[in-house]
Motif scaffolding. Structure first.
Motif, mmCIF file in Angstrom:
data_model
loop_
_atom_site.group_PDB
_atom_site.id
_atom_site.type_symbol
_atom_site.label_atom_id
_atom_site.label_comp_id
_atom_site.label_asym_id
_atom_site.label_seq_id
_atom_site.Cartn_x
_atom_site.Cartn_y
_atom_site.Cartn_z
ATOM 1 N N CYS A 182 0.732 -1.343 0.203
ATOM 2 C CA CYS A 182 -0.065 -0.099 -0.023
ATOM 3 C C CYS A 182 0.816 1.296 -0.057
ATOM 4 N N HIS A 183 1.787 1.334 0.804
ATOM 5 C CA HIS A 183 2.654 2.459 0.946
ATOM 6 C C HIS A 183 3.437 2.579 -0.333
ATOM 7 N N LEU A 184 3.921 1.553 -0.957
ATOM 8 C CA LEU A 184 4.731 1.608 -2.143
ATOM 9 C C LEU A 184 3.791 2.496 -3.294
ATOM 10 N N LEU A 185 2.678 1.840 -3.432
ATOM 11 C CA LEU A 185 1.579 2.655 -4.308
ATOM 12 C C LEU A 185 1.177 3.937 -3.836
ATOM 13 N N LEU A 186 0.841 4.112 -2.657
ATOM 14 C CA LEU A 186 0.708 5.555 -2.230
ATOM 15 C C LEU A 186 1.693 6.656 -2.277
ATOM 16 N N ASN A 187 2.879 6.228 -2.254
ATOM 17 C CA ASN A 187 4.127 6.981 -2.577
ATOM 18 C C ASN A 187 4.591 6.996 -4.131
ATOM 19 N N CYS A 188 3.950 6.095 -4.921
ATOM 20 C CA CYS A 188 4.433 5.868 -6.240
ATOM 21 C C CYS A 188 4.389 7.296 -6.972
ATOM 22 N N LYS A 189 5.275 7.945 -7.518
ATOM 23 C CA LYS A 189 5.478 9.140 -8.440
ATOM 24 C C LYS A 189 5.095 8.742 -9.896
ATOM 25 N N GLY A 190 5.101 7.454 -10.206
ATOM 26 C CA GLY A 190 4.655 7.096 -11.516
ATOM 27 C C GLY A 190 3.128 6.492 -11.698
ATOM 28 N N LYS A 191 3.269 5.282 -12.158
ATOM 29 C CA LYS A 191 2.058 4.258 -12.473
ATOM 30 C C LYS A 191 2.365 2.943 -11.876
ATOM 31 N N ALA A 192 1.392 2.494 -11.477
ATOM 32 C CA ALA A 192 1.213 0.917 -11.301
ATOM 33 C C ALA A 192 1.128 0.169 -12.352
ATOM 34 N N VAL A 193 2.415 -0.616 -12.597
ATOM 35 C CA VAL A 193 2.269 -1.575 -13.592
ATOM 36 C C VAL A 193 2.024 -2.927 -13.424
ATOM 37 N N VAL A 194 0.888 -3.656 -13.926
ATOM 38 C CA VAL A 194 0.410 -4.913 -13.463
ATOM 39 C C VAL A 194 0.864 -5.786 -14.820
ATOM 40 N N SER A 195 1.311 -7.057 -14.196
ATOM 41 C CA SER A 195 1.773 -7.894 -15.525
ATOM 42 C C SER A 195 1.502 -9.365 -14.733
ATOM 43 N N GLY A 196 1.231 -10.192 -15.826
ATOM 44 C CA GLY A 196 1.208 -11.816 -15.467
ATOM 45 C C GLY A 196 0.682 -12.321 -16.913
ATOM 46 N N ILE A 197 0.778 -13.648 -16.727
ATOM 47 C CA ILE A 197 0.563 -14.213 -18.012
ATOM 48 C C ILE A 197 -0.361 -15.664 -17.645
ATOM 49 N N GLY A 198 -1.223 -15.875 -18.811
ATOM 50 C CA GLY A 198 -2.124 -17.001 -18.727
ATOM 51 C C GLY A 198 -3.310 -16.458 -17.767
#
Length: 321
Positions: free
Chosen positions: A35-51
């Motif tokens: 949560c803190h990583l995303l709250l303090n993120c200056k860019g964007k959240a990038v989600v990745s996964g396969i299948g």
């Protein structure tokens, strides 16, 4: 056969619900760190996964993006062929892999580490290569898949989705992201119509604005009712200050009593009548119409001067219901 089908379905849901309940004990320091990583993120959240992880990841990215956390999905295979350039040093990568051993991550993780990009792992194996490379780990493990042969991602897919929802909703509430904020990212939907439109955006104006002078006759008001079809006429003084309304209901009540149409309107009108401030949200106006059990009302400015008329039909046409 039907009894068997229902039995299989119930067993599936029971297994998935049991596994999902185990997630409650995993909302720990790792979850807070994510949560803190995303709250303090200056860019964007990038989600990745396969299948299946990729399918769930797309939904998680969409949920984050629409609830106040800028996010997008990158397919791992595409990342290896150029899309890795979409991930910047100010971003946070959320990589989903139940096994934590997806082949594509072998090439991606060293580059993520080299660029010092924060990594949140969503995995079922806390000892996997993905978990060991991550800044924090969200545990989505299950004791049993609902699949009868234990191979199709079922319970684990539900856990992944629910953990993503828990993350998105926690961030949303911490940011104070409300209904109006949500509507701004969904302007084409019914919620956007309800929360973004103001009364002045949807009211009737110009030549179809139903208005008569307070010294008019009932006949003149009736003709104005017929001409505009708004369900009421705003009765105003010389400066367009609203002193009352004359509605379809007022006309019916007047005629039932066999009164003359040549009488002065002040004998038949409703005074002072209900009116809307022009700055109200359209949804507030709709609620007020229902509360007062009326179908239309004049719209006035801060000084009580007529600027429009609004009825249920115009609200419904604007997608507000």
């Amino acid at each position: 056969m039907n009894e068997d089908l229902l039995s299989y379905a119930k067993e599936t849901l029971e297994i998935e619900i049991k596994e999902a309940q185990r997630l409650l004990d995993r909302l720990d320091e790792n979850f807070l760190s994510a949560c803190h990583l995303l709250l303090n993120c200056k860019g964007k959240a990038v989600v990745s996964g396969i299948g299946k992880s990729g399918h769930i990841g797309k939904k998680i990215a969409a949920s984050l993006a629409s609830t106040g956390t800028p996010a997008f999905f990158v397919h791992p295979a595409e990342a290896l062929h150029g899309d890795l350039g979409m991930i910047g040093v100010d971003d946070v990568l959320i990589f989903i892999s139940y096994s934590g051993k997806a082949k594509e991550q072998e090439y991606i993780l060293p580059l993520i580490k080299e660029n010092q990009i924060s990594l949140i792992a969503m995995t079922g194996d806390k000892n996997s290569p993905l978990a060991k490379a991550a800044t924090c780990v969200l545990d989505i493990s299950v004791e049993r898949e609902a699949c009868p042969i234990g191979v199709a991602p079922t319970s684990s897919a539900v856990n992944t989705l629910m953990m993503g929802d828990a993350l998105a909703m926690a961030l949303m509430r911490q940011r104070g992201f409300g209904a109006e904020d949500f509507a701004r990212s969904h302007p084409g939907g019914s919620l956007g119509a309800r929360l973004l439109n103001r009364v002045h955006d949807v009211m009737q104006t110009d030549e179809l604005l139903p208005i008569v002078d307070e010294h008019s006759s009932v006949m003149e008001a009736m003709l104005e009712l017929s001409r505009t079809g708004m369900g009421l006429v705003a009765v105003c003084d010389a400066e367009k200050y609203v002193v009352g309304v004359f509605t379809d209901g007022d006309l019916r009540r007047w005629l039932v009593k066999e009164n003359s149409l040549s009488n002065q309107l002040e004998q038949a009108m409703t005074r002072p009548g209900y009116r809307f401030p022009s700055h109200w949200r359209a949804s507030e106006a709709l609620d007020a119409l229902h509360e007062h059990q009326i179908s239309a009302a004049p719209v006035v400015d801060a000084n009580g001067i007529l600027v429009g008329v609004l009825n249920l039909h115009r609200l419904h046409d604007a997608g507000i219901s």
